[in-house]
Design a protein around this motif. Structure first.
Motif, mmCIF file in Angstrom:
data_model
loop_
_atom_site.group_PDB
_atom_site.id
_atom_site.type_symbol
_atom_site.label_atom_id
_atom_site.label_comp_id
_atom_site.label_asym_id
_atom_site.label_seq_id
_atom_site.Cartn_x
_atom_site.Cartn_y
_atom_site.Cartn_z
ATOM 1 N N PHE A 117 0.818 -1.208 0.000
ATOM 2 C CA PHE A 117 0.000 0.000 0.000
ATOM 3 C C PHE A 117 0.855 1.262 0.000
ATOM 4 O O PHE A 117 0.520 2.258 0.618
ATOM 5 C CB PHE A 117 -0.976 -0.002 1.181
ATOM 6 N N ALA A 118 1.987 1.221 -0.714
ATOM 7 C CA ALA A 118 2.834 2.396 -0.921
ATOM 8 C C ALA A 118 3.141 2.475 -2.408
ATOM 9 O O ALA A 118 3.673 1.533 -2.989
ATOM 10 C CB ALA A 118 4.123 2.302 -0.114
ATOM 11 N N VAL A 119 2.772 3.591 -3.031
ATOM 12 C CA VAL A 119 2.950 3.724 -4.470
ATOM 13 C C VAL A 119 3.522 5.091 -4.821
ATOM 14 O O VAL A 119 3.470 6.027 -4.028
ATOM 15 C CB VAL A 119 1.620 3.531 -5.234
ATOM 16 N N THR A 120 4.039 5.177 -6.034
ATOM 17 C CA THR A 120 4.519 6.429 -6.597
ATOM 18 C C THR A 120 3.750 6.702 -7.885
ATOM 19 O O THR A 120 3.537 5.797 -8.684
ATOM 20 C CB THR A 120 6.028 6.351 -6.914
ATOM 21 N N ILE A 121 3.344 7.943 -8.049
ATOM 22 C CA ILE A 121 2.741 8.412 -9.302
ATOM 23 C C ILE A 121 3.814 9.213 -10.022
ATOM 24 O O ILE A 121 4.468 10.065 -9.419
ATOM 25 C CB ILE A 121 1.517 9.316 -9.025
ATOM 26 N N LEU A 122 3.995 8.931 -11.306
ATOM 27 C CA LEU A 122 5.013 9.619 -12.092
ATOM 28 C C LEU A 122 4.415 10.789 -12.861
ATOM 29 O O LEU A 122 3.252 10.766 -13.248
ATOM 30 C CB LEU A 122 5.670 8.645 -13.069
ATOM 31 N N GLN A 123 5.264 11.802 -13.086
ATOM 32 C CA GLN A 123 4.904 12.914 -13.961
ATOM 33 C C GLN A 123 5.075 12.444 -15.402
ATOM 34 O O GLN A 123 5.576 11.350 -15.662
ATOM 35 C CB GLN A 123 5.824 14.115 -13.699
ATOM 36 N N ASN A 124 4.717 13.291 -16.337
ATOM 37 C CA ASN A 124 4.876 12.954 -17.752
ATOM 38 C C ASN A 124 6.332 12.735 -18.142
ATOM 39 O O ASN A 124 6.618 12.022 -19.100
ATOM 40 C CB ASN A 124 4.244 14.031 -18.633
ATOM 41 N N GLN A 143 -0.643 15.967 -11.973
ATOM 42 C CA GLN A 143 -1.194 14.623 -11.752
ATOM 43 C C GLN A 143 -2.280 14.557 -10.677
ATOM 44 O O GLN A 143 -2.576 13.475 -10.166
ATOM 45 C CB GLN A 143 -0.051 13.661 -11.377
ATOM 46 N N TRP A 144 -2.920 15.655 -10.318
ATOM 47 C CA TRP A 144 -3.878 15.639 -9.214
ATOM 48 C C TRP A 144 -5.027 14.680 -9.457
ATOM 49 O O TRP A 144 -5.495 14.019 -8.521
ATOM 50 C CB TRP A 144 -4.374 17.042 -8.877
ATOM 51 N N ARG A 145 -5.496 14.566 -10.697
ATOM 52 C CA ARG A 145 -6.587 13.617 -10.969
ATOM 53 C C ARG A 145 -6.128 12.191 -10.730
ATOM 54 O O ARG A 145 -6.845 11.394 -10.122
ATOM 55 C CB ARG A 145 -7.088 13.777 -12.409
ATOM 56 N N LYS A 198 -7.619 9.522 -8.005
ATOM 57 C CA LYS A 198 -8.153 8.228 -8.418
ATOM 58 C C LYS A 198 -7.403 7.071 -7.764
ATOM 59 O O LYS A 198 -8.013 6.113 -7.285
ATOM 60 C CB LYS A 198 -8.106 8.087 -9.942
ATOM 61 N N VAL A 199 -6.087 7.144 -7.762
ATOM 62 C CA VAL A 199 -5.287 6.073 -7.166
ATOM 63 C C VAL A 199 -5.535 5.982 -5.663
ATOM 64 O O VAL A 199 -5.679 4.888 -5.114
ATOM 65 C CB VAL A 199 -3.787 6.271 -7.472
ATOM 66 N N THR A 200 -5.603 7.115 -4.992
ATOM 67 C CA THR A 200 -5.825 7.106 -3.548
ATOM 68 C C THR A 200 -7.191 6.515 -3.214
ATOM 69 O O THR A 200 -7.314 5.675 -2.316
ATOM 70 C CB THR A 200 -5.681 8.521 -2.966
ATOM 71 N N ARG A 201 -8.220 6.920 -3.938
ATOM 72 C CA ARG A 201 -9.550 6.345 -3.694
ATOM 73 C C ARG A 201 -9.558 4.854 -3.983
ATOM 74 O O ARG A 201 -10.140 4.071 -3.229
ATOM 75 C CB ARG A 201 -10.610 7.065 -4.540
ATOM 76 N N TRP A 202 -8.923 4.439 -5.078
ATOM 77 C CA TRP A 202 -8.849 3.018 -5.434
ATOM 78 C C TRP A 202 -8.154 2.225 -4.331
ATOM 79 O O TRP A 202 -8.615 1.156 -3.934
ATOM 80 C CB TRP A 202 -8.115 2.857 -6.773
ATOM 81 N N MET A 203 -7.029 2.763 -3.818
ATOM 82 C CA MET A 203 -6.297 2.053 -2.762
ATOM 83 C C MET A 203 -7.131 1.940 -1.487
ATOM 84 O O MET A 203 -7.146 0.883 -0.853
ATOM 85 C CB MET A 203 -4.961 2.747 -2.484
ATOM 86 N N ILE A 204 -7.827 3.003 -1.110
ATOM 87 C CA ILE A 204 -8.664 2.942 0.090
ATOM 88 C C ILE A 204 -9.749 1.883 -0.085
ATOM 89 O O ILE A 204 -10.014 1.096 0.836
ATOM 90 C CB ILE A 204 -9.251 4.326 0.424
ATOM 91 N N ASP A 205 -10.360 1.829 -1.258
ATOM 92 C CA ASP A 205 -11.373 0.798 -1.516
ATOM 93 C C ASP A 205 -10.779 -0.602 -1.379
ATOM 94 O O ASP A 205 -11.408 -1.499 -0.801
ATOM 95 C CB ASP A 205 -11.987 0.972 -2.908
ATOM 96 N N ARG A 206 -9.570 -0.828 -1.901
ATOM 97 C CA ARG A 206 -8.919 -2.151 -1.785
ATOM 98 C C ARG A 206 -8.589 -2.458 -0.311
ATOM 99 O O ARG A 206 -8.727 -3.587 0.142
ATOM 100 C CB ARG A 206 -7.626 -2.201 -2.602
ATOM 101 N N TRP A 259 -9.170 18.471 -0.018
ATOM 102 C CA TRP A 259 -8.978 17.233 -0.789
ATOM 103 C C TRP A 259 -9.380 16.025 0.041
ATOM 104 O O TRP A 259 -10.072 15.135 -0.462
ATOM 105 C CB TRP A 259 -7.521 17.145 -1.248
ATOM 106 N N PHE A 260 -8.961 15.971 1.307
ATOM 107 C CA PHE A 260 -9.333 14.847 2.169
ATOM 108 C C PHE A 260 -10.847 14.688 2.224
ATOM 109 O O PHE A 260 -11.370 13.584 2.083
ATOM 110 C CB PHE A 260 -8.821 15.027 3.600
ATOM 111 N N GLU A 261 -11.525 15.791 2.454
ATOM 112 C CA GLU A 261 -12.974 15.733 2.661
ATOM 113 C C GLU A 261 -13.740 15.577 1.349
ATOM 114 O O GLU A 261 -14.576 14.677 1.225
ATOM 115 C CB GLU A 261 -13.452 16.996 3.392
#
Length: 160
Positions: free
Chosen positions: A52-59, A91-93, A97-105, A128-130
């Protein structure tokens, strides 16, 4: 989204956003920000977060942000994240999306609560949290930070 690696965190600690640096100082007890101390703390958090630790990359394939969820009690995980200003604006979108997906998992397992916190001056993070992640406010610890910063706490429970 790729697995979080120590070199991602070292890079992000050097380019960490000012509001995140202020929060790290407030909660770490340091007199000033230290890239080395921050990198060590977040590498440890990533290690504790496991898958449950990930990195999001820029373009440009540089890290935009890294985050995860490490144990804070039985069935409770503490969320953490660090990122760059450029990474968030680009990369805010994806981050949302990734954070919500991870919380669901996470809630598919034995976890019943995910929690996070922010110094109250981090108004955009709190929004953002709320608004984007569905966290509920739980209150403010007044003068909790090293320089008297107030710290707001949030949680999301399984089923919410």
């Amino acid at each position: 989204m790729i697995p979080c690696r120590p070199e991602h965190i070292v890079y992000l600690a050097k380019k960490m956003r000012e509001d995140e640096r202020a929060q790290f100082i407030a909660l770490s007890g340091l007199d000033e920000f230290s890239e080395d101390v921050a990198a060590r703390w977040f590498i440890d958090a990533a290690f504790q977060s496991g898958v449950f630790a990930v990195t999001i990359l820029q373009n440009d394939n540089l890290p935009a942000a890294a985050g995860g969820f490490h144990p804070a009690g039985t069935g409770v995980l503490q969320a953490w994240m660090l990122g760059t200003t450029e990474g968030w604006s680009e990369q805010w979108r994806s981050l949302t999306k990734v954070t919500r997906w991870m919380i669901d998992r996470i809630f598919e397992g034995d976890v019943h609560r995910v929690q996070t916190s922010a110094i109250t001056s981090r108004e955009l993070a709190i929004e953002w949290f709320e608004r984007s992640l569905g966290f509920k406010p739980e209150g403010v610890w007044r003068h909790y930070g090293i320089r008297g910063e107030d710290v707001a706490h949030f949680s999301r429970l399984r089923g919410e």
